[in-house]
Design a protein around this motif. Structure first.
Motif, PDB file in Angstrom:
ATOM      1  N   ALA A   1       0.824  -1.208   0.000  1.00 21.59           N
ATOM      2  CA  ALA A   1       0.000   0.000   0.000  1.00 21.59           C
ATOM      3  C   ALA A   1       0.859   1.260   0.000  1.00 21.59           C
ATOM      4  N   LEU A   2       1.967   1.235   0.720  1.00 17.51           N
ATOM      5  CA  LEU A   2       2.872   2.386   0.689  1.00 17.51           C
ATOM      6  C   LEU A   2       3.385   2.609  -0.732  1.00 17.51           C
ATOM      7  N   HIS A   3       3.707   1.519  -1.421  1.00 18.60           N
ATOM      8  CA  HIS A   3       4.165   1.636  -2.802  1.00 18.60           C
ATOM      9  C   HIS A   3       3.010   2.073  -3.702  1.00 18.60           C
ATOM     10  N   GLY A   4       1.800   1.597  -3.401  1.00 12.30           N
ATOM     11  CA  GLY A   4       0.633   2.011  -4.172  1.00 12.30           C
ATOM     12  C   GLY A   4       0.411   3.509  -4.086  1.00 12.30           C
ATOM     13  N   PHE A   5       0.619   4.060  -2.897  1.00 15.16           N
ATOM     14  CA  PHE A   5       0.529   5.518  -2.743  1.00 15.16           C
ATOM     15  C   PHE A   5       1.561   6.202  -3.627  1.00 15.16           C
ATOM     16  N   ASP A   6       2.793   5.711  -3.615  1.00 15.59           N
ATOM     17  CA  ASP A   6       3.844   6.329  -4.426  1.00 15.59           C
ATOM     18  C   ASP A   6       3.469   6.303  -5.909  1.00 15.59           C
TER      19      ASP A   6
END
Length: 293
Positions: A85-90
């Motif tokens: 999810a952190l990567h999805g935000f990026d």
């Protein structure tokens, strides 16, 4: 129409927004540009829509101050889990061309892999604490799943975006949201799904009750439905690529539905969902990888 709603963390959000679900990327820039020109200041998109980059391009071309537009997007289930999810935000922030997203939602719960759903929501909590998002929320979450999520997380969602229109009001979902101070935001707010789903028995755009109310106010059925949402305290995100419809959907000030009219619209509920059952969404059935760029 500049009515705003205050979320449970104090952030103010326009009540009426512009959605781009199923809007082809090549039409998204012009549609969003027209929405901004008309006066919309909330734009809703999602990683799974495949048009975040075009939404961002429309914002850049509009040359508006970033603070003037409330930007909302959603992470897809293939980017769940904490790190995912952190990567999805990026990925989303990069495509949108922004450093901060105003409202970030989980697009669907995944009951069959709830640990990854919880991990993704905890990543949203981290993004909120770090100031990379201003508010966090959920989408298509039913009351039983909401209880599970609240039991395992710390921040109460600010928004639950679900299917709500006169033919499918989800009163139980709205009540559960209200109990926890969560704003219900309506997707397909004017029942568009009832006209393009082949198995829908009837369409809100042809409903005689809505037609009578619209005629009484000199308005359209769509405007009456949007007024219904706003008077009942919901956020709504209609979509269109037609300039005349974009303008029409925004022009919902200047008239008020009576209590009797609101009740008549409520009574149109069929209890029949137009979209997929949320519990049916799994990585296997909706295996949609979100590209890096």
């Amino acid at each position: 129409m500049t009515t705003t709603l205050t979320l449970n963390n104090g952030v103010r959000m326009p009540a009426l927004g512009f959605g781009v679900f199923q809007t082809p990327p090549e039409e998204t820039i012009s549609a969003v540009a027209e929405a901004l020109r008309v006066g919309y200041r909330l734009i809703d998109t999602a990683a799974a829509y495949g048009n975040e980059r075009e939404v961002g391009e429309a914002l850049r071309r509009a040359e508006m101050d970033r603070s003037e537009v409330f930007l909302e997007t959603k992470l897809w289930i293939t980017d769940y889990g904490y790190d995912g999810a952190l990567h999805g935000f990026d990925k989303s922030a990069g495509k949108l061309g922004v450093d901060q997203i105003d409202l970030l939602l989980l697009h669907q719960p995944v009951p069959t892999d709830f640990e990854r759903t919880i991990g993704a929501y905890k990543a949203l909590e981290t993004l909120l604490a770090d100031g990379r998002v201003r508010a966090i929320g959920i989408s298509n979450v039913m009351p039983d799943v909401l209880d599970r999520l609240l039991a395992e997380t710390s921040v109460v969602p600010a928004v639950n975006q679900v299917e709500v229109h006169p033919y499918f009001t989800q009163a139980d979902v709205q009540a559960a949201d209200a109990e926890h101070g969560i704003l219900t935001q309506a997707w397909s707010p004017i029942g568009g799904i009832t006209s393009y789903r082949g198995d829908s028995p009837r369409s809100t755009f042809e409903d005689p009750v809505l037609g009578e109310i619209a005629e009484a106010h000199g308005r359209t059925r769509a405007q009456v439905m949007l007024r219904w949402h706003l008077q009942q305290g919901r956020s709504a995100i209609p979509k269109s690529v037609r300039p005349e419809r974009i303008a029409e959907n925004f022009d919902v000030a200047g008239f008020e539905l009576t209590a009797d009219e609101l009740a008549r619209i409520d009574a149109l509920d069929t209890g029949v969902r137009g979209g997929p059952e949320p519990a049916s969404i799994t990585p296997e059935t909706f295996d949609r990888e979100i590209p890096e760029a």
